[in-house]
Design a protein around this motif. Structure first.
Motif, PDB file in Angstrom:
ATOM      1  N   LEU A 157      -6.057  19.337  -7.038  1.00 15.36           N
ATOM      2  CA  LEU A 157      -6.155  17.896  -7.294  1.00 15.36           C
ATOM      3  C   LEU A 157      -7.094  17.680  -8.472  1.00 15.36           C
ATOM      4  N   MET A 160      -7.228  11.297 -12.010  1.00 16.41           N
ATOM      5  CA  MET A 160      -6.178  10.786 -12.873  1.00 16.41           C
ATOM      6  C   MET A 160      -6.789  10.169 -14.123  1.00 16.41           C
ATOM      7  N   PHE A 165       0.558   9.438 -13.686  1.00 14.38           N
ATOM      8  CA  PHE A 165       0.438  10.050 -12.361  1.00 14.38           C
ATOM      9  C   PHE A 165       1.332  11.283 -12.202  1.00 14.38           C
ATOM     10  N   VAL A 177      -2.284  18.013  -9.665  1.00 11.71           N
ATOM     11  CA  VAL A 177      -1.877  16.710  -9.123  1.00 11.71           C
ATOM     12  C   VAL A 177      -2.972  15.680  -9.412  1.00 11.71           C
ATOM     13  N   PRO A 178      -2.719  14.757 -10.352  1.00 10.39           N
ATOM     14  CA  PRO A 178      -3.732  13.727 -10.657  1.00 10.39           C
ATOM     15  C   PRO A 178      -3.774  12.686  -9.542  1.00 10.39           C
ATOM     16  N   LYS A 179      -4.985  12.360  -9.091  1.00  4.62           N
ATOM     17  CA  LYS A 179      -5.147  11.356  -8.035  1.00  4.62           C
ATOM     18  C   LYS A 179      -5.932  10.171  -8.563  1.00  4.62           C
ATOM     19  N   ARG A 180      -5.479   8.972  -8.210  1.00  4.72           N
ATOM     20  CA  ARG A 180      -6.217   7.770  -8.585  1.00  4.72           C
ATOM     21  C   ARG A 180      -7.586   7.766  -7.896  1.00  4.72           C
ATOM     22  N   LEU A 182     -10.783   6.384  -5.770  1.00  5.60           N
ATOM     23  CA  LEU A 182     -10.857   5.542  -4.578  1.00  5.60           C
ATOM     24  C   LEU A 182     -11.088   4.080  -4.952  1.00  5.60           C
ATOM     25  N   GLU A 184      -9.991   2.388  -7.290  1.00  2.87           N
ATOM     26  CA  GLU A 184      -8.760   1.723  -7.712  1.00  2.87           C
ATOM     27  C   GLU A 184      -7.892   1.356  -6.505  1.00  2.87           C
ATOM     28  N   LEU A 185      -8.078   2.059  -5.411  1.00  2.00           N
ATOM     29  CA  LEU A 185      -7.254   1.846  -4.214  1.00  2.00           C
ATOM     30  C   LEU A 185      -7.788   0.704  -3.348  1.00  2.00           C
ATOM     31  N   ILE A 186      -9.071   0.408  -3.511  1.00  2.00           N
ATOM     32  CA  ILE A 186      -9.688  -0.602  -2.641  1.00  2.00           C
ATOM     33  C   ILE A 186      -9.854  -1.902  -3.416  1.00  2.00           C
TER      34      ILE A 186
END
Lengths: 189, 189
Positions: A157, A160, A165, A177-180, A182, A184-186
């Protein structure tokens, strides 16, 4: 700890194909899905277990592999999945299975990882041909296929950058695997 | 072991409401969802964290509770959820989130159970009113709400008899969940 298991549970697409998986091993993972939550408790998901080498060879060409890796047509002989779980919805029970498919897939794959195996959820499936292969009754919809085996690739991982993505593979054959982040998710806390 | 965690992870609908949950606890569970698989790796799911007592009271009446329990309108004051996670899809990223909703819900709820909490996936949501409450931009679809807290009820699994999959509550206030046998879930092995 759950977090370690989730971190280990990457989408693996290359396996030690010679290491076969028993049907009872797959059953133990389906048991984890059976014990998980189900929308309205209807439990309409059903499974086909594929472990025999011949049958695996017939399922393999019906699956699409890693759409972003344009130079890679999928795993070579010797690194292909050693088993598959075909996940179905039984429309005689319910036409709406809510998010049971994701719940079940996560339980099954976490179970596989805990036993030292791993897999990948494949939604790119030639459904008509797969249906023919198993002479599947019309009441069953093919939701997705879980490809399973002993992982033979490294997946990492990474943070990102920007909006891209797409996963990618480096010159050492490592899958990134690029991950956003946290944050950005909240949206609100 | 994962199986113990999955067995403990029942759909809880009554909680010790006085025991509040911190936003950072919820963030740790969203982190588990963030690290889980996502279809095409698009990662379009976003979250609203609801922990404040006032806001919880505004979210509560917008949710539908345990459709099969006709004599029960939902948890009483004192046993209501102490927090909520509103799960959204960001259509600016992707309109198709595959089974990410179930994967994420399972990761989050297993995380909650591991920390001694628990919850319930609620799909029966007054979406328009919830959208207004958070002045939610049109690009976000409300997928579902996870109700969270320290469980204050006993939930038991039992073998399903016949075709009746409805959960029920006995005179001792124990919540029973009938589960189909494994043999019924596996079409072919």
């Amino acid at each position: 700890m759950l977090k370690d298991l989730i971190l280990k549970n990457r989408s693996y697409r290359r396996f030690h194909e010679e290491e076969r998986l028993s049907a009872s091993l797959l059953e133990a993972w389906v048991e984890l899905a059976r014990l998980s939550a189900s929308g309205r408790n209807a439990q309409s998901l059903k499974y086909i277990l594929v472990t025999e080498r011949d049958l695996c060879q017939q399922v393999f060409p019906l699956l699409g592999w890693a759409g972003y890796l344009k130079d890679w047509a999928g795993p070579e002989p010797g690194e292909r999945p050693a088993a598959y779980l075909v996940m179905l919805n039984d429309r005689d029970i319910s036409t709406n299975y809510y998010c049971d498919d994701g719940i079940a897939a996560q339980s099954i794959l976490l179970g596989a990882v805990e036993s030292g195996y791993g897999g990948c959820i494949i939604a790119s499936v030639q459904r008509t041909r797969l249906r023919e292969l198993f002479s599947l009754d019309e009441r069953f919809d093919i939701i997705q296929v879980l490809a399973l085996g002993r992982p033979a690739e490294k997946v990492v991982l990474e943070d990102m950058k920007g909006d891209d993505f797409k996963y990618w593979r480096d010159s050492d054959d490592v899958h990134h695997v690029p991950k956003r982040p946290l944050s950005e998710l909240i949206l609100r806390r």
